[in-house]
Design a protein around this motif. Sequence first.
Motif, short mmCIF file in Angstrom:
data_model
loop_
_atom_site.label_atom_id
_atom_site.label_comp_id
_atom_site.label_asym_id
_atom_site.label_seq_id
_atom_site.Cartn_x
_atom_site.Cartn_y
_atom_site.Cartn_z
N ASP A 53 0.93 -1.21 0.40
CA ASP A 53 -0.02 0.30 0.06
C ASP A 53 0.48 1.18 0.30
O ASP A 53 0.66 2.22 -0.96
CB ASP A 53 -0.67 0.06 1.52
CG ASP A 53 -2.02 -1.32 1.28
OD1 ASP A 53 -2.42 -1.31 0.12
OD2 ASP A 53 -2.83 -1.69 2.15
N THR A 54 1.99 1.49 0.92
CA THR A 54 2.56 2.56 0.99
C THR A 54 3.71 2.48 -0.56
O THR A 54 3.24 3.84 -1.11
CB THR A 54 3.97 1.98 1.33
OG1 THR A 54 3.68 1.59 2.90
CG2 THR A 54 5.13 3.18 1.57
N LYS A 57 0.40 3.87 -2.68
CA LYS A 57 0.76 5.88 -2.10
C LYS A 57 1.69 6.54 -3.53
O LYS A 57 1.58 7.63 -3.97
CB LYS A 57 0.93 5.98 -1.16
CG LYS A 57 -0.60 6.53 -0.64
CD LYS A 57 -1.45 7.08 0.87
CE LYS A 57 -1.92 7.45 0.74
NZ LYS A 57 -2.64 7.52 2.47
N LYS A 60 1.42 6.09 -7.02
CA LYS A 60 0.71 7.76 -7.22
C LYS A 60 0.67 9.14 -6.81
O LYS A 60 0.19 10.09 -7.83
CB LYS A 60 -0.99 7.13 -6.66
CG LYS A 60 -1.82 6.07 -6.95
CD LYS A 60 -3.44 6.04 -6.21
CE LYS A 60 -3.91 4.30 -6.31
NZ LYS A 60 -5.11 4.46 -5.50
N THR A 61 1.00 9.75 -6.21
CA THR A 61 1.48 10.57 -5.94
C THR A 61 3.13 10.88 -7.34
O THR A 61 2.37 12.10 -7.26
CB THR A 61 2.18 10.72 -4.60
OG1 THR A 61 1.43 10.32 -3.81
CG2 THR A 61 2.91 12.48 -3.67
N ILE A 80 4.77 8.07 4.09
CA ILE A 80 4.02 7.68 4.24
C ILE A 80 3.28 5.94 5.06
O ILE A 80 2.34 6.02 5.80
CB ILE A 80 3.96 7.59 2.96
CG1 ILE A 80 4.07 9.27 2.06
CG2 ILE A 80 2.46 6.29 1.75
CD1 ILE A 80 4.06 8.18 0.49
#
Length: 193
Positions: A53-54, A57, A60-61, A80
Motif C-alpha cells: 500500500d505504501t 501511494k 500515485k503521488t 507514508i
Amino acid sequence: MELQIDDSELVRDYISGDEKALSVLINRHNQRITSFIYSKVLDRDITEDIFQDTFIKVIKTLKKGRYSEEGKFLPWVMRISHNLIIDHFRKNKRMPMFEGNDDFNIFSVIGDDKLNAEKQLIKDQIDSDLRHLIEELPDDQKEVLLMRIYKDMSFKEISENTGVSINTALGRMRYALINMRKIIEKNNIVLTN
C-alpha cells in the motif's frame, strides 16, 4: 567501484518514464521500510500489505507530480508507511468486538444509520470550520500546524522541512493555537458535536 545513484535522481528518472528506477528505489529501501512496519504491527502478512500500500501511494503521488521533497525520499516513504500503520490500527479498533455466547444480540453490533449520517454531517461541518480557521493563520503558523496535525510530523521533521530551529517550530505551533482560539472566541464558533 560502482557509483550509487541518488534517490532524488532515481525519482526524477521514474517520473520521466524509467520504470526500472522505481524497482531500484524499492530494492534499496525494502529492508528498512519492511523492518519499520514489522516493528509496529508484528505480523508478516500485514507488514507485506502495508508495504505494498505504501508503494502504491508512492507511485500515485509520483505519477501525479505531487512529490516535492527533494533529497528526502526515504523519510517521505517512511511517513507514508507510518500513516498507513495508524490507519490499519484505527480500522481494527473500529471493528465491533464481541464474544460468541448465547446472550449475543445483533443490536449491540449494528448502529442506527440515521444517527451516523447526522454525526457525519456534524463532523463535515467541524472539518470545514477548521479549514477556514486555519486559512486565517499567518503562512508560517499554518505550515507548522498542517505538518504537525495533518501530516503527523515530529517537530524535528518540521524543523528540517522548514529550515527553522525546533524551538521556532514549537513557537509557531503555540502561536497558531493561540490565534485559532482568538478567532474562535471572536466569531463565537462552536467546534463540538
